[in-house]
Design a protein around this motif. Sequence first.
Motif, PDB file in Angstrom:
ATOM      1  N   PHE A 205      -9.045 -18.108  13.581  1.00  0.00           N
ATOM      2  CA  PHE A 205      -7.824 -17.662  12.922  1.00  0.00           C
ATOM      3  C   PHE A 205      -8.179 -17.389  11.458  1.00  0.00           C
ATOM      4  O   PHE A 205      -7.801 -18.115  10.560  1.00  0.00           O
ATOM      5  N   LEU A 206      -8.904 -16.312  11.245  1.00  0.00           N
ATOM      6  CA  LEU A 206      -9.500 -16.104   9.932  1.00  0.00           C
ATOM      7  C   LEU A 206      -8.481 -15.673   8.890  1.00  0.00           C
ATOM      8  O   LEU A 206      -7.403 -15.164   9.206  1.00  0.00           O
ATOM      9  N   HIS A 207      -8.847 -15.889   7.617  1.00  0.00           N
ATOM     10  CA  HIS A 207      -8.142 -15.323   6.492  1.00  0.00           C
ATOM     11  C   HIS A 207      -9.054 -14.307   5.822  1.00  0.00           C
ATOM     12  O   HIS A 207     -10.277 -14.450   5.822  1.00  0.00           O
ATOM     13  N   TYR A 208      -8.457 -13.276   5.237  1.00  0.00           N
ATOM     14  CA  TYR A 208      -9.207 -12.267   4.499  1.00  0.00           C
ATOM     15  C   TYR A 208      -8.411 -11.955   3.232  1.00  0.00           C
ATOM     16  O   TYR A 208      -7.182 -11.956   3.236  1.00  0.00           O
ATOM     17  N   TRP A 209      -9.120 -11.712   2.138  1.00  0.00           N
ATOM     18  CA  TRP A 209      -8.398 -11.488   0.892  1.00  0.00           C
ATOM     19  C   TRP A 209      -9.255 -10.723  -0.108  1.00  0.00           C
ATOM     20  O   TRP A 209     -10.468 -10.592   0.041  1.00  0.00           O
ATOM     21  N   ARG A 210      -8.578 -10.217  -1.138  1.00  0.00           N
ATOM     22  CA  ARG A 210      -9.215  -9.355  -2.119  1.00  0.00           C
ATOM     23  C   ARG A 210      -8.277  -9.173  -3.303  1.00  0.00           C
ATOM     24  O   ARG A 210      -7.084  -9.500  -3.228  1.00  0.00           O
ATOM     25  N   LEU A 211      -8.798  -8.630  -4.376  1.00  0.00           N
ATOM     26  CA  LEU A 211      -7.950  -8.144  -5.454  1.00  0.00           C
ATOM     27  C   LEU A 211      -7.456  -6.751  -5.100  1.00  0.00           C
ATOM     28  O   LEU A 211      -8.120  -5.990  -4.379  1.00  0.00           O
ATOM     29  N   SER A 212      -6.294  -6.377  -5.599  1.00  0.00           N
ATOM     30  CA  SER A 212      -5.803  -5.016  -5.443  1.00  0.00           C
ATOM     31  C   SER A 212      -6.742  -4.062  -6.186  1.00  0.00           C
ATOM     32  O   SER A 212      -7.505  -4.479  -7.064  1.00  0.00           O
ATOM     33  N   PRO A 213      -6.720  -2.774  -5.857  1.00  0.00           N
ATOM     34  CA  PRO A 213      -7.648  -1.847  -6.509  1.00  0.00           C
ATOM     35  C   PRO A 213      -7.571  -1.855  -8.033  1.00  0.00           C
ATOM     36  O   PRO A 213      -8.589  -1.645  -8.702  1.00  0.00           O
ATOM     37  N   ASP A 214      -6.390  -2.109  -8.586  1.00  0.00           N
ATOM     38  CA  ASP A 214      -6.282  -2.156 -10.045  1.00  0.00           C
ATOM     39  C   ASP A 214      -6.570  -3.543 -10.614  1.00  0.00           C
ATOM     40  O   ASP A 214      -6.486  -3.755 -11.832  1.00  0.00           O
TER      41      ASP A 214
ATOM     42  N   TRP B 112       0.807  -1.225   0.000  1.00  0.00           N
ATOM     43  CA  TRP B 112       0.000   0.000   0.000  1.00  0.00           C
ATOM     44  C   TRP B 112       0.835   1.267   0.000  1.00  0.00           C
ATOM     45  O   TRP B 112       0.324   2.338  -0.363  1.00  0.00           O
ATOM     46  N   TRP B 113       2.075   1.207   0.436  1.00  0.00           N
ATOM     47  CA  TRP B 113       2.873   2.427   0.541  1.00  0.00           C
ATOM     48  C   TRP B 113       3.440   2.892  -0.795  1.00  0.00           C
ATOM     49  O   TRP B 113       3.923   4.017  -0.900  1.00  0.00           O
ATOM     50  N   GLU B 114       3.404   2.048  -1.793  1.00  0.00           N
ATOM     51  CA  GLU B 114       3.997   2.411  -3.079  1.00  0.00           C
ATOM     52  C   GLU B 114       3.277   3.617  -3.684  1.00  0.00           C
ATOM     53  O   GLU B 114       2.073   3.588  -3.922  1.00  0.00           O
ATOM     54  N   GLY B 115       4.020   4.673  -3.921  1.00  0.00           N
ATOM     55  CA  GLY B 115       3.476   5.851  -4.589  1.00  0.00           C
ATOM     56  C   GLY B 115       2.520   6.683  -3.761  1.00  0.00           C
ATOM     57  O   GLY B 115       1.845   7.561  -4.313  1.00  0.00           O
ATOM     58  N   VAL B 116       2.443   6.443  -2.458  1.00  0.00           N
ATOM     59  CA  VAL B 116       1.528   7.196  -1.593  1.00  0.00           C
ATOM     60  C   VAL B 116       2.323   8.220  -0.791  1.00  0.00           C
ATOM     61  O   VAL B 116       3.355   7.897  -0.192  1.00  0.00           O
ATOM     62  N   ASP B 117       1.843   9.435  -0.763  1.00  0.00           N
ATOM     63  CA  ASP B 117       2.531  10.527  -0.080  1.00  0.00           C
ATOM     64  C   ASP B 117       2.044  10.627   1.360  1.00  0.00           C
ATOM     65  O   ASP B 117       1.199  11.454   1.702  1.00  0.00           O
ATOM     66  N   LEU B 118       2.575   9.745   2.214  1.00  0.00           N
ATOM     67  CA  LEU B 118       2.266   9.820   3.641  1.00  0.00           C
ATOM     68  C   LEU B 118       3.012  10.999   4.262  1.00  0.00           C
ATOM     69  O   LEU B 118       4.029  11.450   3.719  1.00  0.00           O
ATOM     70  N   PRO B 119       2.527  11.536   5.389  1.00  0.00           N
ATOM     71  CA  PRO B 119       3.190  12.689   5.997  1.00  0.00           C
ATOM     72  C   PRO B 119       4.667  12.440   6.268  1.00  0.00           C
ATOM     73  O   PRO B 119       5.098  11.315   6.531  1.00  0.00           O
ATOM     74  N   ASP B 120       5.450  13.507   6.196  1.00  0.00           N
ATOM     75  CA  ASP B 120       6.895  13.458   6.409  1.00  0.00           C
ATOM     76  C   ASP B 120       7.203  12.781   7.744  1.00  0.00           C
ATOM     77  O   ASP B 120       6.658  13.176   8.785  1.00  0.00           O
ATOM     78  N   PRO B 121       8.083  11.755   7.736  1.00  0.00           N
ATOM     79  CA  PRO B 121       8.408  11.061   8.994  1.00  0.00           C
ATOM     80  C   PRO B 121       9.218  11.894   9.976  1.00  0.00           C
ATOM     81  O   PRO B 121       9.386  11.512  11.117  1.00  0.00           O
ATOM     82  N   MET B 122       9.758  13.034   9.538  1.00  0.00           N
ATOM     83  CA  MET B 122      10.530  13.896  10.432  1.00  0.00           C
ATOM     84  C   MET B 122       9.645  15.045  10.907  1.00  0.00           C
ATOM     85  O   MET B 122       9.364  15.985  10.162  1.00  0.00           O
ATOM     86  N   GLY B 123       9.190  14.956  12.135  1.00  0.00           N
ATOM     87  CA  GLY B 123       8.248  15.952  12.633  1.00  0.00           C
ATOM     88  C   GLY B 123       8.930  17.084  13.388  1.00  0.00           C
ATOM     89  O   GLY B 123      10.030  16.947  13.925  1.00  0.00           O
ATOM     90  N   GLU B 124       8.256  18.226  13.438  1.00  0.00           N
ATOM     91  CA  GLU B 124       8.753  19.364  14.181  1.00  0.00           C
ATOM     92  C   GLU B 124       8.318  19.263  15.643  1.00  0.00           C
ATOM     93  O   GLU B 124       7.427  18.497  15.996  1.00  0.00           O
ATOM     94  N   ARG B 125       8.941  20.094  16.472  1.00  0.00           N
ATOM     95  CA  ARG B 125       8.593  20.147  17.883  1.00  0.00           C
ATOM     96  C   ARG B 125       7.164  20.674  18.031  1.00  0.00           C
ATOM     97  O   ARG B 125       6.791  21.674  17.400  1.00  0.00           O
ATOM     98  N   PRO B 126       6.319  20.021  18.842  1.00  0.00           N
ATOM     99  CA  PRO B 126       4.948  20.517  19.024  1.00  0.00           C
ATOM    100  C   PRO B 126       4.924  21.801  19.829  1.00  0.00           C
ATOM    101  O   PRO B 126       5.877  22.150  20.542  1.00  0.00           O
TER     102      PRO B 126
END
Length: 418
Positions: free
Chosen positions: A276-285, A4-18
């Motif tokens: 101990f369930l399994h869950y599955w799906r196709l990717s969005p594409d 899921w992380w491929e090509g996704v712009d998650l917030p910068d991991p380096m945060g400023e002081r609150p």
Amino acid sequence: MPYWWEGVDLPDPMGERPSASVDVAVVGGGYTGLGAALELARRGRSVAVLDSGGIARGASSRNGGMVHPGVKHDLATLLTQARGRRRFDDTLAAYDGLVDLIAECGIDCDFAPTGHLELAHHARQVEGLRWAAAAYAQVGQAASFIGRDDLGDEIGSERFFGGLAVEHSGAVHPAKLAAGIAQAAVSAGASLHPGTSVLGLERRGAGHAVRTTKGEVAAGEVIVATNGTTDSSLVPWLGRRVLPIGSFIIATEPIGPEVAAGISPKGRMFFDTKNFLHYWRLSPDGTRVLFGGRTSFSPTTLEAARDALYGALVQVHPALAGVRVARAWGGQVALTVDRMPHIGRHEASGALYAMGYCGTGVAASVHFGRCLGRWLCDDGELPSFALDRWRPVPAPARVRGLLPVAGWWYRALDALGR
């Protein structure tokens, strides 16, 4: 790295002081924390989201992307419980609210109203699915029991004894959803602070002193939204009430469109009836199969979990034998004794909380966070789950050496169809 992380712009991991002082400090930067921050900021409150890792880099961007009303209990059982109908209605509001939020904020998260299919892994589970179909009809929701001979229209597998098709549910790209809610919260005025561990929390006057690795923050209110990463160091009362358990997912290499259509003719979300369930799906594409589950209560390695999941995948879909696993990753879900999420205020510490989604929290976690944010602004009520007594996890379940025994017990129940 999760697929899921491929090509996704998650917030910068380096945060400023609150900031040194805020109206509300939110501990945990997943769906719950971000949902709370969004609602608080929209209402003019200053809010800082503090996360020891990266914002939205935990379960909120690692899950299977299945979003639906309901809790871990089947609907027929839920409706027999006190406030069962209210609880279901709350989860229905969570699902519908998330769909509305996605549209309102223009979040491009590949939302699709696919519906889901729950599959009987044992003949003894068939009658339960029939009861569940009747329960959905009772609450006015579209669902239908599907006999074994008719499952071919829904799934390319002969391993199951029947199914329950529920229409009012769907699929999202979980990391895109998390990134979208984070951006909406920032646009509303919230501040996000990844890489900021909360070391201590104490009441000070009418508010709280929040001690972090980047300095102390004075906060009028504190929301703890740590779910599967909750421990006993910050609010021991909360740490004793959730049990973090690992869940893992694999993503196959790309498969052809004919293979994909044979596996999932209608693009449903799938999960089985096991403990101990399994869950599955196709990717969005539609080019990959994503297959997940809780492989063990014992500590395990990513490699062992990957191999176990691949073996289970091929048992369910023999057509995928020989298809490589391209990605494997894991995360933490939070189990509770009653298998229900919980929300409220811990009076001794003064902290508000929402957590314990038991692996079914994509819609509920966003909703619970938003409800807390609105409630703190005297706008709306908390979900009915706030009325529940929250029992601690029994001490033996916290003994690392005893967890495998619980795992063996649940596997035995699965083998017996219980």
